[in-house]
Design a protein around this motif. Structure first.
Motif, PDB file in Angstrom:
ATOM      1  N   UNK A 279      11.842 -13.314  -0.835  1.00 59.75           N
ATOM      2  CA  UNK A 279      11.199 -13.719   0.222  1.00 59.75           C
ATOM      3  C   UNK A 279      10.625 -12.431   1.129  1.00 59.75           C
ATOM      4  N   UNK A 280      11.689 -11.126   0.950  1.00 61.12           N
ATOM      5  CA  UNK A 280      11.473 -10.085   1.709  1.00 61.12           C
ATOM      6  C   UNK A 280      10.209  -9.195   1.137  1.00 61.12           C
ATOM      7  N   UNK A 281       9.906  -9.138  -0.136  1.00 59.59           N
ATOM      8  CA  UNK A 281       8.755  -8.738  -0.651  1.00 59.59           C
ATOM      9  C   UNK A 281       7.586  -9.358  -0.697  1.00 59.59           C
ATOM     10  N   UNK A 282       7.703 -10.846  -0.340  1.00 64.07           N
ATOM     11  CA  UNK A 282       6.472 -11.487  -0.279  1.00 64.07           C
ATOM     12  C   UNK A 282       6.133 -11.428   0.999  1.00 64.07           C
ATOM     13  N   UNK A 283       6.809 -11.378   2.196  1.00 63.59           N
ATOM     14  CA  UNK A 283       6.307 -11.128   3.469  1.00 63.59           C
ATOM     15  C   UNK A 283       5.735  -9.608   3.638  1.00 63.59           C
ATOM     16  N   UNK A 284       6.433  -8.738   3.009  1.00 65.13           N
ATOM     17  CA  UNK A 284       5.917  -7.480   3.008  1.00 65.13           C
ATOM     18  C   UNK A 284       4.403  -7.451   2.159  1.00 65.13           C
ATOM     19  N   UNK A 285       4.370  -8.134   1.237  1.00 67.42           N
ATOM     20  CA  UNK A 285       3.083  -8.258   0.594  1.00 67.42           C
ATOM     21  C   UNK A 285       1.983  -8.941   1.467  1.00 67.42           C
ATOM     22  N   UNK A 286       2.281 -10.213   2.143  1.00 71.24           N
ATOM     23  CA  UNK A 286       1.555 -10.675   3.098  1.00 71.24           C
ATOM     24  C   UNK A 286       0.961  -9.937   4.222  1.00 71.24           C
ATOM     25  N   UNK A 287       1.892  -9.048   4.884  1.00 75.68           N
ATOM     26  CA  UNK A 287       1.397  -7.923   5.578  1.00 75.68           C
ATOM     27  C   UNK A 287       0.575  -6.988   5.259  1.00 75.68           C
TER      28      UNK A 287
ATOM     29  N   UNK B  50      -6.856 -11.826  -6.365  1.00 72.07           N
ATOM     30  CA  UNK B  50      -6.119 -12.518  -7.149  1.00 72.07           C
ATOM     31  C   UNK B  50      -4.790 -11.364  -7.421  1.00 72.07           C
ATOM     32  N   UNK B  51      -4.664 -10.904  -6.297  1.00 75.36           N
ATOM     33  CA  UNK B  51      -3.276 -10.075  -6.457  1.00 75.36           C
ATOM     34  C   UNK B  51      -2.141 -10.912  -6.009  1.00 75.36           C
ATOM     35  N   UNK B  52      -1.072 -10.444  -6.514  1.00 77.79           N
ATOM     36  CA  UNK B  52       0.246 -11.249  -6.007  1.00 77.79           C
ATOM     37  C   UNK B  52       1.606 -10.202  -6.125  1.00 77.79           C
ATOM     38  N   UNK B  53       2.645 -10.436  -5.389  1.00 79.53           N
ATOM     39  CA  UNK B  53       3.797  -9.607  -5.639  1.00 79.53           C
ATOM     40  C   UNK B  53       4.474  -9.702  -6.798  1.00 79.53           C
ATOM     41  N   UNK B  54       5.286  -8.998  -7.212  1.00 79.09           N
ATOM     42  CA  UNK B  54       6.277  -9.222  -8.315  1.00 79.09           C
ATOM     43  C   UNK B  54       7.504 -10.178  -7.671  1.00 79.09           C
ATOM     44  N   UNK B  55       8.174 -10.905  -8.701  1.00 81.60           N
ATOM     45  CA  UNK B  55       9.356 -11.782  -8.235  1.00 81.60           C
ATOM     46  C   UNK B  55       9.130 -12.864  -7.007  1.00 81.60           C
ATOM     47  N   UNK B  56      10.201 -13.440  -6.780  1.00 79.63           N
ATOM     48  CA  UNK B  56      10.109 -14.385  -5.892  1.00 79.63           C
ATOM     49  C   UNK B  56      10.870 -14.260  -4.531  1.00 79.63           C
TER      50      UNK B  56
END
Length: 188
Positions: A142-150, A134-140
């Motif tokens: 795209x760059x941070x979300x891609x890093x989080x997916x990695x 149930x972890x998720x990145x901060x904010x919306x």
């Protein structure tokens, strides 16, 4: 003899105390009024006497109030068995952002059937146990979300993906919820 005085002890009749609880399906030792402590509490509260909850076999742990099996592992008592089995399959302790789900809903069914495998719907599971994050990145952004997916691939991907994205595991390990300490503990 005065009123209420039972007289000399040798004249008093002693009723033998039963050794086993008179409660339903119970063979626990008697504590009071012919009942074990659990059935005595039920009797005292005026409710019906019902069998005690089932317990795990001696030496194999116990059931928690929530219905989960708890065991002792390396001197740690009360370790939830389903979490321990997934930790063994992962080769590390679970992060604070990870939970284990019982697929069939039976909290005592901690069966596994080999390694954690990602199924066609993207769920990591083995037997009746499924790993959820149930972890998720901060904010919306795209760059941070891609890093989080990695970073998720570094934790849960194939061995090749885990090596390829190993540098991104810090995304989850620096989570303010305390995940960093869990990962550092596992590294030592």
């Amino acid at each position: 003899m005065k009123n209420g005085d039972p007289g000399p002890a040798e004249l008093q009749e002693k009723t033998p105390r039963p050794e086993v609880c008179a409660g339903p399906k119970c063979n626990s030792p008697v504590r009071a009024k012919g009942y074990c402590s659990a059935h005595y509490r039920q009797w005292r509260e005026g409710g019906p006497l019902v069998p005690k909850k089932s317990f795990a076999p001696a030496g194999s742990g116990y059931l928690t109030a929530g219905g989960y099996r708890a065991i002792s592992v390396d001197g740690r008592r009360g370790v939830l068995e389903h979490r321990h089995f997934i930790e063994l399959l992962l080769g590390r302790r679970l992060l604070p952002t990870e939970t284990v789900h019982h697929v069939n809903g039976v909290r005592t069914d901690n069966s596994t059937d080999g390694p954690l495998v990602m199924d066609e719907r993207g769920r990591l599971r083995s037997g009746n146990l499924e790993l959820w994050s149930h972890a998720h990145p901060y904010g919306q952004g795209i760059g941070p979300k891609l890093d989080y997916a990695r970073s998720l691939l570094a934790l849960y991907g194939t061995p090749e993906e885990q090596v390829k994205y190993a540098d991104f595991v810090q995304m989850i390990s620096t989570d303010p919820g305390g995940s960093a300490a869990a990962i550092e503990d596992q590294a030592t």
